[in-house]
Design a protein around this motif. Structure first.
Motif, PDB file in Angstrom:
ATOM      1  N   ASP A  12       0.838  -1.198   0.000  1.00  0.00           N
ATOM      2  CA  ASP A  12       0.000   0.000   0.000  1.00  0.00           C
ATOM      3  C   ASP A  12       0.872   1.247   0.000  1.00  0.00           C
ATOM      4  OD1 ASP A  12      -2.379  -1.376   0.040  1.00  0.00           O
ATOM      5  OD2 ASP A  12      -2.843  -0.956   2.149  1.00  0.00           O
ATOM      6  N   LEU A  14       0.048   5.144   0.810  1.00  0.00           N
ATOM      7  CA  LEU A  14      -1.048   5.906   1.391  1.00  0.00           C
ATOM      8  C   LEU A  14      -0.670   7.379   1.529  1.00  0.00           C
ATOM      9  CD1 LEU A  14      -0.378   3.189   3.458  1.00  0.00           C
ATOM     10  CD2 LEU A  14      -2.824   3.543   3.789  1.00  0.00           C
ATOM     11  N   SER A  95      -1.563  -1.008  -4.073  1.00  0.00           N
ATOM     12  CA  SER A  95      -2.688  -0.077  -4.005  1.00  0.00           C
ATOM     13  C   SER A  95      -2.179   1.327  -3.725  1.00  0.00           C
ATOM     14  CB  SER A  95      -3.676  -0.469  -2.903  1.00  0.00           C
ATOM     15  OG  SER A  95      -4.320  -1.685  -3.183  1.00  0.00           O
ATOM     16  N   LEU A  97      -3.771   4.622  -1.966  1.00  0.00           N
ATOM     17  CA  LEU A  97      -4.917   4.923  -1.106  1.00  0.00           C
ATOM     18  C   LEU A  97      -4.900   6.380  -0.671  1.00  0.00           C
ATOM     19  CD1 LEU A  97      -4.649   1.762   1.179  1.00  0.00           C
ATOM     20  CD2 LEU A  97      -6.167   2.073  -0.775  1.00  0.00           C
ATOM     21  N   ARG A 105     -11.193   5.217   2.860  1.00  0.00           N
ATOM     22  CA  ARG A 105     -10.048   4.898   2.013  1.00  0.00           C
ATOM     23  C   ARG A 105     -10.463   4.395   0.632  1.00  0.00           C
ATOM     24  NH1 ARG A 105      -9.821  -0.668   2.510  1.00  0.00           N
ATOM     25  NH2 ARG A 105     -10.827  -1.504   4.359  1.00  0.00           N
ATOM     26  N   ALA A 107      -9.683   3.451  -3.178  1.00  0.00           N
ATOM     27  CA  ALA A 107      -8.461   2.747  -3.564  1.00  0.00           C
ATOM     28  C   ALA A 107      -8.308   2.647  -5.075  1.00  0.00           C
ATOM     29  CB  ALA A 107      -8.451   1.347  -2.959  1.00  0.00           C
ATOM     30  N   HIS A 109      -6.164  -0.015  -7.364  1.00  0.00           N
ATOM     31  CA  HIS A 109      -5.545  -1.296  -7.038  1.00  0.00           C
ATOM     32  C   HIS A 109      -5.111  -2.073  -8.274  1.00  0.00           C
ATOM     33  CE1 HIS A 109      -4.667  -4.870  -4.694  1.00  0.00           C
ATOM     34  NE2 HIS A 109      -5.470  -5.575  -5.448  1.00  0.00           N
ATOM     35  N   SER A 248      -7.553   1.485   6.911  1.00  0.00           N
ATOM     36  CA  SER A 248      -6.831   0.439   6.167  1.00  0.00           C
ATOM     37  C   SER A 248      -6.305  -0.626   7.122  1.00  0.00           C
ATOM     38  CB  SER A 248      -5.644   1.040   5.408  1.00  0.00           C
ATOM     39  OG  SER A 248      -6.054   2.029   4.509  1.00  0.00           O
TER      40      SER A 248
END
Length: 310
Positions: A12, A14, A95, A97, A105, A107, A109, A248
């Protein structure tokens, strides 16, 4: 507890807080951007390790920089990554985010290598030596393939559990149905339970899943905590009051806490309480690996922190 977290592993990236995606080539300043190990197997592995379990990740990632970073992050958090297989022809699942101020969140992906893992990749000797197998995202390989893994694990005396990543739809439930009878615990969220079964109430939905062969269902219900249903018991456990930064990985953290609690001989309610405590600490920061806590700290948090229901 010697656990194998098998299946979906995701890197991830973020950013928070994100109130709007800029138009055109515009830009916005944010407070944080970070990378974290995630996925219904990877995120669960991280929290299990924090809670004192011996954890090995098993799944497929790419032979790319994303995969290298994911391995590094997992190992930094105490997860053995020796069972991850590397693919040269597909990228590591990832991902992006943009985390909203309220913790939601949305996304972007890429499934990547997660779609390539199956029974031919399973380290059977390692599985036989484990006490627990948590299969994250059985829908990626399908119920028949997942059933091959889960049934073999149960023959070896391994406790089995799974968490579905996709949205709850009746068609998806049929896709994974062959695996359900080989699960000691299914760990979905409330929306998935209701979507799978068509029931209006969470307890009825959990019972419908048990009728399909699952031993027990521990379902997260957002700010309302969690409900655990078996053939004989129903336990509702409230969530803890925390300032939510990012949701998340909260479901993965609950799964880890619940399974770790059961491994320690705790009852369903006490195990779910540990799951809610782990999820609350993850929710208070950015990323599914947030929180520098161990089992003792999680138990202390649960003891002193008010619940949403008071």
């Amino acid at each position: 507890m010697r656990a194998i977290a098998m299946g979906v592993h995701v890197l991830d990236v973020l950013a928070r807080p994100v109130e709007v995606i800029p138009e055109g080539q515009g830009g916005e300043l944010v407070e944080q951007i970070r990378a974290a190990p995630a996925g219904s197997a990877g995120g669960t592995a991280v929290t299990l390790a924090k809670l004192g379990a011996e954890v090995k990740s098993a799944g497929a990632i790419g032979e790319d920089p994303l995969g290298g970073l994911l391995v590094e992050l997992l190992e930094d958090r105490g997860v053995d990554t020796s069972l991850l297989v590397r693919r040269a022809d597909v990228q590591t699942s990832a991902s992006v985010l943009p985390i909203r101020p309220n913790g939601d969140r949305p996304a972007f992906h890429v499934i990547g290598a997660n779609s390539t893992y199956g029974p031919d990749d399973v380290p059977w000797a390692e599985l036989a030596a484990a006490t627990h197998l948590h299969l994250g995202g059985p829908e990626f390989m399908g119920g028949e393939e997942a059933a091959k893994i889960l049934s073999r694990a149960r023959e070896e005396g391994v406790v089995t559990s799974a968490d579905v990543l996709a949205d709850g739809e009746p068609g998806l439930l049929e896709w994974i149905a062959p695996a359900l009878g080989h699960l000691d615990y299914l760990l979905p969220n409330e929306d998935q339970v209701l979507g799978f079964t068509g029931e209006a109430e969470i307890e009825d939905g959990c019972r419908a899943l048990i009728e399909r062969g699952v031993g027990g269902v521990a379902a997260t219900c957002g700010a309302e905590g969690a409900v655990v249903v078996t053939a004989d018991d129903v336990e509702r456990v409230p969530a803890f009051e925390v300032e939510v930064v990012d949701t998340s990985g909260c479901g993965d953290a609950f799964s880890a806490g619940f399974l770790r609690g059961l491994s320690l001989g705790r009852g369903l309610r006490e195990a779910a309480t540990l799951g809610c405590a782990a999820a609350a600490q993850v929710a208070s920061g950015l990323g599914s690996d947030h929180g520098d806590f161990d089992l003792a700290a999680a138990d202390a948090f649960a003891e002193k922190t008010p619940t949403v229901s008071g």
